[in-house]
Write an enzyme that holds these catalytic residues in place. Structure first.
Site, PDB file in Angstrom:
ATOM      1  N   TYR A 140      47.169  -4.694  37.596  1.00  0.00           N
ATOM      2  CA  TYR A 140      48.440  -3.377  37.773  1.00  0.00           C
ATOM      3  C   TYR A 140      47.348  -2.640  39.184  1.00  0.00           C
ATOM      4  O   TYR A 140      48.068  -2.305  39.631  1.00  0.00           O
ATOM      5  CB  TYR A 140      47.009  -2.859  36.609  1.00  0.00           C
ATOM      6  CG  TYR A 140      47.431  -1.031  36.487  1.00  0.00           C
ATOM      7  CD1 TYR A 140      49.111  -0.439  36.589  1.00  0.00           C
ATOM      8  CD2 TYR A 140      46.437  -0.353  37.321  1.00  0.00           C
ATOM      9  CE1 TYR A 140      49.328   0.074  36.644  1.00  0.00           C
ATOM     10  CE2 TYR A 140      47.097   0.666  37.275  1.00  0.00           C
ATOM     11  CZ  TYR A 140      47.538   1.468  36.477  1.00  0.00           C
ATOM     12  OH  TYR A 140      47.993   2.469  37.332  1.00  0.00           O
ATOM     13  N   THR A 192      62.232   6.780  36.833  1.00  0.00           N
ATOM     14  CA  THR A 192      61.831   5.155  35.968  1.00  0.00           C
ATOM     15  C   THR A 192      60.866   5.390  34.682  1.00  0.00           C
ATOM     16  O   THR A 192      60.258   6.328  35.461  1.00  0.00           O
ATOM     17  CB  THR A 192      61.761   4.191  36.662  1.00  0.00           C
ATOM     18  OG1 THR A 192      60.455   4.715  36.820  1.00  0.00           O
ATOM     19  CG2 THR A 192      62.131   3.593  37.895  1.00  0.00           C
ATOM     20  N   GLY A 193      60.724   5.126  34.061  1.00  0.00           N
ATOM     21  CA  GLY A 193      60.237   5.318  32.805  1.00  0.00           C
ATOM     22  C   GLY A 193      59.563   6.819  32.098  1.00  0.00           C
ATOM     23  O   GLY A 193      58.368   7.079  32.492  1.00  0.00           O
ATOM     24  N   ALA A 194      60.746   7.752  32.409  1.00  0.00           N
ATOM     25  CA  ALA A 194      60.895   9.155  32.149  1.00  0.00           C
ATOM     26  C   ALA A 194      60.365   9.741  30.656  1.00  0.00           C
ATOM     27  O   ALA A 194      60.844  10.412  29.989  1.00  0.00           O
ATOM     28  CB  ALA A 194      62.252   9.211  32.138  1.00  0.00           C
ATOM     29  N   SER A 196      58.132   8.654  28.730  1.00  0.00           N
ATOM     30  CA  SER A 196      56.993   9.333  28.164  1.00  0.00           C
ATOM     31  C   SER A 196      55.307   9.459  29.817  1.00  0.00           C
ATOM     32  O   SER A 196      56.543   9.216  30.194  1.00  0.00           O
ATOM     33  CB  SER A 196      55.545   8.340  27.112  1.00  0.00           C
ATOM     34  OG  SER A 196      55.408   6.987  27.916  1.00  0.00           O
ATOM     35  N   GLY A 197      54.805  10.293  29.141  1.00  0.00           N
ATOM     36  CA  GLY A 197      53.753  10.237  29.591  1.00  0.00           C
ATOM     37  C   GLY A 197      54.276  11.598  30.710  1.00  0.00           C
ATOM     38  O   GLY A 197      54.459  12.060  31.214  1.00  0.00           O
TER      39      GLY A 197
HETATM   40  P1  NDP Z   1      53.101   5.834  30.111  1.00  0.00           P
HETATM   41  O1  NDP Z   1      52.394   4.398  29.833  1.00  0.00           O
HETATM   42  O2  NDP Z   1      53.301   7.054  29.544  1.00  0.00           O
HETATM   43  O3  NDP Z   1      54.447   5.893  31.225  1.00  0.00           O
HETATM   44  C1  NDP Z   1      54.979   4.355  31.557  1.00  0.00           C
HETATM   45  C2  NDP Z   1      56.207   5.116  31.750  1.00  0.00           C
HETATM   46  O4  NDP Z   1      56.318   3.099  31.622  1.00  0.00           O
HETATM   47  C3  NDP Z   1      57.168   4.388  29.976  1.00  0.00           C
HETATM   48  O5  NDP Z   1      57.495   5.527  30.256  1.00  0.00           O
HETATM   49  C4  NDP Z   1      57.431   3.198  29.989  1.00  0.00           C
HETATM   50  O6  NDP Z   1      58.242   3.307  28.959  1.00  0.00           O
HETATM   51  C5  NDP Z   1      57.670   2.588  30.936  1.00  0.00           C
HETATM   52  N1  NDP Z   1      57.916   1.643  31.369  1.00  0.00           N
HETATM   53  C6  NDP Z   1      56.776   0.269  31.474  1.00  0.00           C
HETATM   54  N2  NDP Z   1      57.717  -0.759  31.311  1.00  0.00           N
HETATM   55  C7  NDP Z   1      58.807  -0.724  31.412  1.00  0.00           C
HETATM   56  C8  NDP Z   1      59.911  -1.522  31.784  1.00  0.00           C
HETATM   57  N3  NDP Z   1      59.804  -2.597  32.000  1.00  0.00           N
HETATM   58  N4  NDP Z   1      61.130  -1.083  32.407  1.00  0.00           N
HETATM   59  C9  NDP Z   1      61.320   0.184  31.906  1.00  0.00           C
HETATM   60  N5  NDP Z   1      60.248   0.986  32.352  1.00  0.00           N
HETATM   61  C10 NDP Z   1      59.218   0.507  31.637  1.00  0.00           C
HETATM   62  O7  NDP Z   1      51.944   6.157  31.766  1.00  0.00           O
HETATM   63  P2  NDP Z   1      51.773   6.784  32.587  1.00  0.00           P
HETATM   64  O8  NDP Z   1      52.861   8.021  32.354  1.00  0.00           O
HETATM   65  O9  NDP Z   1      50.829   7.255  32.723  1.00  0.00           O
HETATM   66  O10 NDP Z   1      52.727   6.462  34.289  1.00  0.00           O
HETATM   67  C11 NDP Z   1      53.086   6.785  35.226  1.00  0.00           C
HETATM   68  C12 NDP Z   1      52.902   6.103  36.333  1.00  0.00           C
HETATM   69  O11 NDP Z   1      52.068   7.266  36.789  1.00  0.00           O
HETATM   70  C13 NDP Z   1      52.663   4.895  36.460  1.00  0.00           C
HETATM   71  O12 NDP Z   1      53.068   4.808  37.658  1.00  0.00           O
HETATM   72  C14 NDP Z   1      51.416   4.838  36.794  1.00  0.00           C
HETATM   73  O13 NDP Z   1      50.361   3.567  37.443  1.00  0.00           O
HETATM   74  C15 NDP Z   1      50.566   6.554  37.530  1.00  0.00           C
HETATM   75  N6  NDP Z   1      49.554   6.580  36.958  1.00  0.00           N
HETATM   76  C16 NDP Z   1      49.148   7.132  36.172  1.00  0.00           C
HETATM   77  C17 NDP Z   1      47.364   7.649  35.707  1.00  0.00           C
HETATM   78  C18 NDP Z   1      47.299   7.546  34.977  1.00  0.00           C
HETATM   79  O14 NDP Z   1      45.717   8.242  34.290  1.00  0.00           O
HETATM   80  N7  NDP Z   1      47.400   7.696  33.442  1.00  0.00           N
HETATM   81  C19 NDP Z   1      47.052   7.900  37.092  1.00  0.00           C
HETATM   82  C20 NDP Z   1      47.317   7.484  37.933  1.00  0.00           C
HETATM   83  C21 NDP Z   1      49.031   7.240  38.758  1.00  0.00           C
HETATM   84  P3  NDP Z   1      57.885   3.082  27.500  1.00  0.00           P
HETATM   85  O15 NDP Z   1      57.931   4.678  26.795  1.00  0.00           O
HETATM   86  O16 NDP Z   1      59.635   2.573  26.588  1.00  0.00           O
HETATM   87  O17 NDP Z   1      56.841   2.768  26.707  1.00  0.00           O
END
Ligand code: NDP
Length: 315
Positions: free
Chosen positions: A190, A8-10, A12-13
């Site tokens: 969060y 899920t959420g593939a 970005s990031g």
């Molecule tokens: P990003 O914001 O880059 O990625 C988040 C993703 O979630 C995006 O692809 C986004 O979609 C998607 N998303 C958000 N809302 C929805 C929704 N309603 N339905 C479907 N998809 C959704 O953040 P990260 O890559 O940093 O986060 C990924 C995970 O890593 C999270 O679980 C976060 O808690 C965890 N994490 C991150 C850390 C960090 O330092 N960044 C540290 C520890 C954990 P869209 O592209 O459409 O916006």
């Protein structure tokens, strides 16, 4: 055969980096479960992912109907589902007012926890049906929900209290929008949602590991200070956070490295133990990390499970 992993959420990031890392091995097909089809498709192309290595299926975790529709659509692909990665998340640290999912839940907990909870419950059936040798359900956790760490002690701290707000529906109408019944705080919501993610993983392990053989795991991939997660933060924070993490806390990890770590939890033959919260040390070696008292509270996990089950319509 190739393994198939739902992420899920593939778009970005961390999710995208993991999808890319898995696809590059040639051993995985990735089902990118994303809310924005065009964004996901551009992201996969820009990342250089081979066309045949992924399929994008629409999923908006802010709607339980969309989660159910995703499950139907994924089943119609007629691919086995061998690994599920619950990775997507929203983070709204500067929001003054709560926002809500289609079902009326506060957004952070609604998307990060409740949407994923329903998805994971539904896809457990598919994992069970798969004949893949190592089936896994992974829920991305975070250090920020862990009050036994320095980062987890930056206020506002995660605290689910007695879950009265969640039990009331988390809708701000008859109940609070915060799990513990308190006033809205986006950063805390969060962190609370991440505690829910870690509790849910352990409860899955207790209920289903023996019966199904599925490995349940969570992880903290490191601080990926450059992802879109911080997009709603104030500009000064976004400017200073990456160097702060790189040079001061030294917890910084690149998206690529974090993606490799999560890809290990998906496929590494040595990471098959269930019920584990994985972290990585300075040399990028994985180890079984300890969760905070609240994030490992079995009674709370059970209560959270039972309330969540009602809220998503499974009980
Ligand atoms: P990003 O914001 O880059 O990625 C988040 C993703 O979630 C995006 O692809 C986004 O979609 C998607 N998303 C958000 N809302 C929805 C929704 N309603 N339905 C479907 N998809 C959704 O953040 P990260 O890559 O940093 O986060 C990924 C995970 O890593 C999270 O679980 C976060 O808690 C965890 N994490 C991150 C850390 C960090 O330092 N960044 C540290 C520890 C954990 P869209 O592209 O459409 O916006």
């Amino acid at each position: 055969r190739k393994g198939t992993a739902v992420i899920t959420g593939a778009s970005s990031g961390l999710g995208l980096a993991t999808a890319k890392a898995l696809a590059e091995t040639g051993k995985w097909h990735v089902i990118m479960a994303c809310r924005d089809f065009l964004k996901a498709s551009r992201a996969a192309k820009a990342a250089g992912m081979d066309k045949g290595s992924y399929t994008i299926v629409h999923l908006d975790l802010a709607s339980l109907d969309s989660v159910r529709q995703f499950v139907k659509n994924a089943r119609q692909l007629e691919m086995p589902i061998d690994v599920v990665v619950c990775n997507a998340a929203v983070y709204q640290p500067t929001a003054k007012e709560p926002s809500y999912t289609a079902d009326g839940f506060e957004m952070s907990v609604g998307v990060n926890h409740l949407g994923h909870y329903l998805l994971a419950r539904e896809l457990l059936t598919d994992l069970q049906a798969s004949d893949y040798p190592s089936k896994r359900l992974i829920i991305v956790g975070s250090i920020t929900g862990n009050t036994n760490t320095l980062a987890g002690n930056v206020p506002p701290k995660a605290n689910l209290g007695d879950l009265r707000g969640l039990a009331g529906g988390l809708n701000g109408v008859g109940s609070s929008v915060m799990i513990d019944g308190g006033e809205f705080d986006g950063a805390k919501a969060y962190k609370d949602s991440k505690v829910c993610n870690m509790l849910t993983m352990q409860e899955f392990h207790r209920r289903y590991h023996e019966e199904t053989g599925v490995t349940f795991a969570s992880l903290y991939p490191g601080c990926i200070a450059t992802t879109g997660l911080f997009r709603e933060h104030i500009p000064l924070f976004r400017l200073l956070f990456p160097p702060f993490q790189k040079y001061i806390t030294k917890g910084y990890v690149s998206e690529e490295e974090a993606g490799k770590r999560l890809a290990q939890v998906v496929s590494d033959p040595s990471l098959t133990k269930s019920g584990v919260y994985w972290s990585w040390n300075k040399n990028s070696a994985s180890f079984e990390n300890q969760l905070s008292e609240e994030a490992s509270d079995a009674d709370k996990a059970k209560k959270l499970w039972e309330i969540s089950e009602k809220l998503v319509g499974l009980a």
